[in-house]
Design a protein around this motif. Structure first.
Motif, mmCIF file in Angstrom:
data_model
loop_
_atom_site.group_PDB
_atom_site.id
_atom_site.type_symbol
_atom_site.label_atom_id
_atom_site.label_comp_id
_atom_site.label_asym_id
_atom_site.label_seq_id
_atom_site.Cartn_x
_atom_site.Cartn_y
_atom_site.Cartn_z
ATOM 1 N N ASN A 109 38.704 55.127 37.301
ATOM 2 C CA ASN A 109 39.277 54.014 38.064
ATOM 3 C C ASN A 109 38.782 54.006 39.496
ATOM 4 N N LEU A 110 38.604 55.197 40.060
ATOM 5 C CA LEU A 110 38.328 55.320 41.486
ATOM 6 C C LEU A 110 37.002 54.671 41.880
ATOM 7 N N GLN A 111 36.094 54.535 40.939
ATOM 8 C CA GLN A 111 34.785 53.981 41.287
ATOM 9 C C GLN A 111 34.883 52.543 41.795
ATOM 10 N N LEU A 112 35.953 51.830 41.449
ATOM 11 C CA LEU A 112 36.105 50.468 41.960
ATOM 12 C C LEU A 112 37.220 50.340 42.991
ATOM 13 N N PHE A 113 37.825 51.443 43.392
ATOM 14 C CA PHE A 113 38.831 51.405 44.446
ATOM 15 C C PHE A 113 38.272 51.825 45.801
ATOM 16 N N GLY A 114 37.426 52.831 45.820
ATOM 17 C CA GLY A 114 36.851 53.260 47.082
ATOM 18 C C GLY A 114 37.900 53.779 48.052
ATOM 19 N N GLU A 115 37.737 53.423 49.331
ATOM 20 C CA GLU A 115 38.590 53.954 50.399
ATOM 21 C C GLU A 115 39.458 52.884 51.051
ATOM 22 N N THR A 116 39.490 51.690 50.490
ATOM 23 C CA THR A 116 40.126 50.573 51.205
ATOM 24 C C THR A 116 41.585 50.365 50.849
ATOM 25 N N VAL A 117 42.083 51.075 49.855
ATOM 26 C CA VAL A 117 43.483 50.937 49.461
ATOM 27 C C VAL A 117 44.138 52.316 49.520
ATOM 28 N N SER A 118 45.464 52.348 49.467
ATOM 29 C CA SER A 118 46.181 53.602 49.664
ATOM 30 C C SER A 118 46.033 54.524 48.457
ATOM 31 N N ASP A 119 46.172 55.817 48.718
ATOM 32 C CA ASP A 119 46.138 56.790 47.632
ATOM 33 C C ASP A 119 47.259 56.537 46.633
ATOM 34 N N ASP A 120 48.432 56.153 47.127
ATOM 35 C CA ASP A 120 49.551 55.881 46.212
ATOM 36 C C ASP A 120 49.226 54.727 45.269
ATOM 37 N N TYR A 121 48.582 53.700 45.784
ATOM 38 C CA TYR A 121 48.211 52.553 44.941
ATOM 39 C C TYR A 121 47.202 52.979 43.875
ATOM 40 N N ILE A 122 46.215 53.762 44.276
ATOM 41 C CA ILE A 122 45.219 54.253 43.317
ATOM 42 C C ILE A 122 45.903 55.065 42.222
ATOM 43 N N LEU A 123 46.789 55.962 42.612
ATOM 44 C CA LEU A 123 47.426 56.844 41.643
ATOM 45 C C LEU A 123 48.421 56.102 40.758
ATOM 46 N N THR A 124 49.094 55.105 41.304
ATOM 47 C CA THR A 124 50.009 54.327 40.464
ATOM 48 C C THR A 124 49.243 53.640 39.340
#
Length: 355
Positions: A250-265
């Protein structure tokens, strides 16, 4: 029939997740640049997922809004349904992308619910909706399910907004249900250049720069799409077993622009519901652009750092009814998270003109 729904992951599932995270075998970093998601980034997020992130808090954020499921075309469809206090508010269906979920649009609810009745479904095969048990759940079939959902809710005229895959589904909904759709608003138009050199030559400097960004993305970051479009079952074996692998994918399309909590949710939703493979089916079952353009009024909000920029001359080649086009100097592919007020204002402006 509409059935009330709450997200309630059993504690034993969370305990299993915690044990798997604790037992993660991290890969060694590879030499060089541009080889994919960095190993140290994944390790940092896995450690936070294990020791700091609170799934139950995310669950409460989702459950703060009314949710339902209903069976459409043999599949359970999960959706949030937030009715505006204004009885004459315009119904608006918002469709998330990949690797996102309904959580993508939570920041928009307070910003839009004064003027819109909001319907936010989980795309079939994603998260809390059912997983397809037969081939064919492409974006047209999903759009048909959305049209039926809005009909069941009693909404005979409504708008649609989408991001990423949700943009494609929303555009298809406009083609499928043109007499009920007030307009379609998206954050990307996935119009690619043809092989005609003359078409490229006509593009101005700004559009040439966007094309260069687009081509860099396709050359260096689109491997996920190739694999999901050809071997989704093979991929699913690995991601169903490893939450760290799901996170990295998933992380390959999230990068650094959103929060860690959002990525993990989002990673947690995919892993806890075992939908890594089924969410890939939307690519596998065919998403070629349709031959006919849509006649429904179309609005586009373009954000400066989107890794898949919309190029207006190409968009106008494929869509004959673009009536609203705004370009912003900030925000990116995850605008609902990065710049929710800016996106909400653009949606509001577009649909105010459609009323």
């Amino acid at each position: 029939m509409m059935r009330p729904y709450r997200v309630e992951i059993p504690q034993e599932n969370l305990d299993d997740l915690a044990a798997r995270l604790a037992a993660t075998r991290f890969t060694r970093p590879l030499p060089g640049r541009g080889l994919g998601v960095p190993a140290d980034r994944v390790q940092h997020l896995v450690e936070y997922w294990r020791d700091g992130y609170d799934w139950r808090a995310s669950e409460r954020q989702i459950n703060a809004h009314p949710q339902f499921t209903t069976e459409i075309d043999g599949l359970d469809v999960h959706f949030l349904h937030i009715r505006s206090a204004q009885p004459d508010a315009l119904p608006l269906i918002l469709t998330h992308g990949w690797p996102m979920s309904v959580v993508e649009f939570l920041p928009l609810i307070d910003l839009l619910s004064d003027a819109f009745h909001l319907v936010i479904p989980s795309v079939p095969g994603f998260g809390f909706s059912g997983t397809p048990r037969e081939p064919g759940w492409n974006r047209r079939r999903i759009a048909a399910a959305w049209a039926e959902l809005m009909h069941r809710l009693g909404y005979e005229r409504y708008g649609a907004h989408g991001n990423d895959v949700g943009s494609l589904i929303s555009l298809e909904l406009g083609r499928l249900d043109p007499h009920r759709i007030a307009g379609v608003h998206v954050t990307q138009i996935f119009s690619l250049p043809s092989g005609d050199p003359a078409e490229r030559a006509k593009l101005g400097p700004d559009d040439q720069a966007k094309l260069a960004i687009l081509e860099r993305f396709m050359a260096g970051r689109s491997a996920y799409l190739t694999l999901q479009s050809t071997q989704p079952q093979t991929l699913a074996h690995a991601l169903a077993d490893s939450p760290a692998g799901q996170l990295a994918w998933n992380l390959q399309l999230f990068g650094e622009t959103v929060s860690d909590d959002y990525i993990l949710t989002n990673a947690a939703i995919y892993w806890l519901t075992d939908t890594a493979g089924s969410s890939a089916l939307i690519g596998y079952h065919g998403n070629r652009p349709p031959a006919e353009p849509s006649s429904v009024p179309l609005g586009v909000a373009c954000f400066a750092d989107d890794f898949f920029p919309s190029i207006r001359p190409l968009a106008e080649r494929d869509h004959s009814a673009i009536v609203h086009w705004n370009e912003y100097d900030r925000g990116g592919h995850h605008a609902a998270q990065e710049e929710p007020r800016l996106l909400a204002d653009d949606i509001r402006t577009f649909f105010t003109a459609r009323r």
